[in-house]
Scaffold this motif. Structure first.
Motif, mmCIF file in Angstrom:
data_model
loop_
_atom_site.group_PDB
_atom_site.id
_atom_site.type_symbol
_atom_site.label_atom_id
_atom_site.label_comp_id
_atom_site.label_asym_id
_atom_site.label_seq_id
_atom_site.Cartn_x
_atom_site.Cartn_y
_atom_site.Cartn_z
ATOM 1 N N PRO A 191 1.008 -1.139 -0.135
ATOM 2 C CA PRO A 191 0.037 0.136 0.103
ATOM 3 C C PRO A 191 1.044 1.266 0.090
ATOM 4 C CG PRO A 191 -0.202 -0.943 2.203
ATOM 5 C CD PRO A 191 0.594 -2.151 1.261
ATOM 6 N N THR A 192 0.400 2.150 -0.723
ATOM 7 C CA THR A 192 1.198 3.338 -0.962
ATOM 8 C C THR A 192 0.502 4.651 -0.047
ATOM 9 O OG1 THR A 192 2.058 2.760 -3.257
ATOM 10 C CG2 THR A 192 1.938 5.206 -2.601
ATOM 11 N N VAL A 193 1.205 5.574 0.839
ATOM 12 C CA VAL A 193 0.891 6.390 1.645
ATOM 13 C C VAL A 193 1.523 7.600 0.972
ATOM 14 C CG1 VAL A 193 0.914 7.584 3.868
ATOM 15 C CG2 VAL A 193 0.900 5.143 3.710
ATOM 16 N N LEU A 194 0.531 8.712 0.834
ATOM 17 C CA LEU A 194 1.089 10.090 0.394
ATOM 18 C C LEU A 194 1.197 11.087 1.595
ATOM 19 C CD1 LEU A 194 1.542 12.460 -1.736
ATOM 20 C CD2 LEU A 194 -0.920 12.384 -1.695
ATOM 21 N N TYR A 195 2.418 11.456 1.955
ATOM 22 C CA TYR A 195 2.307 12.617 3.020
ATOM 23 C C TYR A 195 2.554 13.912 2.217
ATOM 24 C CZ TYR A 195 4.446 15.211 6.824
ATOM 25 O OH TYR A 195 4.775 16.448 7.549
ATOM 26 N N LEU A 225 6.015 5.117 0.563
ATOM 27 C CA LEU A 225 5.818 6.491 0.914
ATOM 28 C C LEU A 225 6.089 7.291 -0.095
ATOM 29 C CD1 LEU A 225 4.871 8.630 3.023
ATOM 30 C CD2 LEU A 225 7.384 8.932 3.618
ATOM 31 N N ILE A 226 5.165 8.106 -0.819
ATOM 32 C CA ILE A 226 5.372 9.322 -1.338
ATOM 33 C C ILE A 226 5.347 10.889 -0.678
ATOM 34 C CG2 ILE A 226 4.563 10.660 -3.368
ATOM 35 C CD1 ILE A 226 2.920 8.202 -4.360
ATOM 36 N N PHE A 227 6.405 11.219 -0.528
ATOM 37 C CA PHE A 227 6.696 12.347 0.233
ATOM 38 C C PHE A 227 6.479 13.753 -0.983
ATOM 39 C CE2 PHE A 227 9.419 16.042 2.281
ATOM 40 C CZ PHE A 227 8.564 16.502 2.757
ATOM 41 N N ALA A 273 -1.974 7.142 -4.605
ATOM 42 C CA ALA A 273 -1.848 6.645 -3.224
ATOM 43 C C ALA A 273 -3.013 6.190 -2.734
ATOM 44 C CB ALA A 273 -1.479 7.986 -2.491
ATOM 45 N N ASP A 274 -2.853 5.190 -1.831
ATOM 46 C CA ASP A 274 -4.037 4.469 -1.057
ATOM 47 C C ASP A 274 -4.421 5.091 -0.066
ATOM 48 O OD1 ASP A 274 -3.886 1.843 -2.787
ATOM 49 O OD2 ASP A 274 -1.771 1.910 -2.117
ATOM 50 N N ARG A 292 -10.786 7.602 -0.350
ATOM 51 C CA ARG A 292 -9.886 6.645 0.202
ATOM 52 C C ARG A 292 -9.353 6.947 1.565
ATOM 53 N NH1 ARG A 292 -6.010 7.998 -4.510
ATOM 54 N NH2 ARG A 292 -7.758 9.618 -4.628
ATOM 55 N N PRO A 293 -8.879 6.183 2.345
ATOM 56 C CA PRO A 293 -8.532 6.345 3.887
ATOM 57 C C PRO A 293 -7.536 7.764 3.884
ATOM 58 C CG PRO A 293 -8.503 4.206 3.491
ATOM 59 C CD PRO A 293 -8.607 4.673 2.128
ATOM 60 N N CYS A 294 -7.987 8.476 4.950
ATOM 61 C CA CYS A 294 -7.138 9.852 5.139
ATOM 62 C C CYS A 294 -6.736 9.817 6.724
ATOM 63 C CB CYS A 294 -7.806 10.942 5.065
ATOM 64 S SG CYS A 294 -8.452 11.537 3.088
ATOM 65 N N ILE A 295 -5.366 10.180 6.966
ATOM 66 C CA ILE A 295 -5.090 10.564 8.504
ATOM 67 C C ILE A 295 -4.571 11.855 8.470
ATOM 68 C CG2 ILE A 295 -3.403 9.790 10.171
ATOM 69 C CD1 ILE A 295 -3.388 7.056 8.800
#
Length: 376
Positions: A191-195, A225-227, A273-274, A292-295
């Motif tokens: 899974p890919t996270v975008l910060y 992680l994509i920053f 991103a996921d 999609r999920p957000c934090i």
């Protein structure tokens, strides 16, 4: 009726997708000039080409010679708007029926225009309204205001900031991004996270925990992680120095860093991103067009629940510390399905006006044409 319309572009590249498709639509029946600085404008030309434009005129105009010299000394990539506009104000005010702005630098021309009937000043937003910046009293200076959705329209009305002349037409950027071909960022199935932190120091999570987030994903190999922060975080004069980011993060297999390329503004990363991690950047609204999920990160413990400037924090878990991040990631998918997906869908419908049979860019151009035909 044909009109001569100027669009002033003196900003970073994240403004381009907000006006370029409207320019192309307007140019089908009007003379449209994009007035811009004399530096490289590769992304602008590429965007016009992508839209098969044949009519828009790009005028590259220099700033005051002495200011150009001092800009180079200070490492400025773009000319200071005030000096550039003052140099060209006579040309701008005497040659166009309307001027389109995507930010609040109209003040340099407002006093000089005085009570002349034209040029009309038109405001086109350069992002989804999300914070106090979108509720600036300077909005009332414009003769005509294009808005992307009904939530912003209602909010402006409640704050007594709604122009006499306006039209809700949708979000033109979405017309351009659909022409971009998606490119894979990673070749694995993690899974890919975008910060995506904002650039404003009092609000941005980067200044409190940014490097710790990079270290978190450097050690936790379960995610990519994509920053890709807001382009102004590292590219604006007075912004952060890219050298603060250790080289090991640039070379990590599961981390992709982009501090301001074309891909950081054309929704490449928000589409790839996921999971989204951010603070107060309105780019999260673009991410949520596909729910999609957000934090959300709240390192200062802001009391946000009844604050319109934190409306997007309704759309995912809000955490105060990086110690909460691992659990938030683990439960993000389940929490999204149970709680946040329906909220995201509702907010997206409020943010972005849609209409069968036409695009936001077509509706924006039609609204501008109709307004100018009526007042000129």
């Amino acid at each position: 009726m044909s009109h001569k319309i100027a669009i002033i572009f003196l900003d970073e590249i994240h403004h381009i997708y907000h006006f370029v498709s409207v320019a192309v639509e307007l140019a089908k029946s009007n003379q449209v000039h994009i007035l811009t600085h004399s530096r490289k404008n590769t992304f602008l030309y590429e965007s016009l080409k992508k839209l098969n434009d044949k009519n828009v005129v790009v005028e590259k105009m220099p700033t005051v010679a002495f200011r150009a010299f001092t800009d180079r000394l200070k490492g400025r990539q773009l000319p200071r708007k005030g000096f550039w506009i003052k140099k060209h104000k006579k040309y701008i005010l005497t040659n166009f029926d309307a001027i389109i702005f995507t930010d609040y630098y109209h003040k340099y021309l407002l006093k000089v225009r005085e009570d002349r009937i034209k040029p009309k000043f038109i405001f086109l937003e350069h992002g989804t309204p999300g914070r106090a910046y979108a509720y600036n009293k300077d909005i009332l200076d414009f003769d005509f205001h294009l808005q992307c959705g009904m939530f912003h329209n209602t909010s402006l009305k409640e704050m007594q900031l709604l122009n006499d002349e306006y039209k809700v037409t949708g979000y033109p950027k979405l017309d351009v991004v659909k022409l971009d071909k998606p490119e894979p960022i990673f070749t694995n199935n993690k899974p890919t996270v975008l910060y995506n932190p904002h650039f404003t120091p009092p609000l941005s999570s980067w200044h409190f925990m940014g490097l710790r987030i990079l270290e978190f994903f450097y050690k936790l190999k379960d995610y990519n992680l994509i920053f890709a922060p807001h382009i102004n975080l590292f590219n604006k004069v007075g912004g952060d120095d890219p050298a603060v980011i250790p080289q090991k993060y640039h070379t990590a297999d599961n981390i992709h860093i982009d501090l301001g390329s074309d891909k950081s503004v054309n929704m490449t990363y928000t589409k790839a991103a996921d999971i989204y991690i951010g603070d107060v950047s309105s780019q999260v609204y673009e991410f949520m067009t596909n729910p999609r999920p957000c934090i959300f990160l709240n390192p200062e413990g802001v009391d946000y629940k009844d604050d319109i400037n934190y409306r997007f924090w309704q759309c995912g878990d809000v955490i105060n510390s990086i110690t909460e991040l691992k659990e938030a990631l683990k439960s993000s998918k389940e929490n999204h399905q149970k709680t946040y997906k329906s909220i995201q869908e509702k907010i997206t419908s409020e943010n972005y006006y849609t209409e069968e049979g036409s695009t936001p860019s077509e509706r924006a151009a039609s609204a501008i044409n109709e307004y100018l035909d009526n007042v000129l």
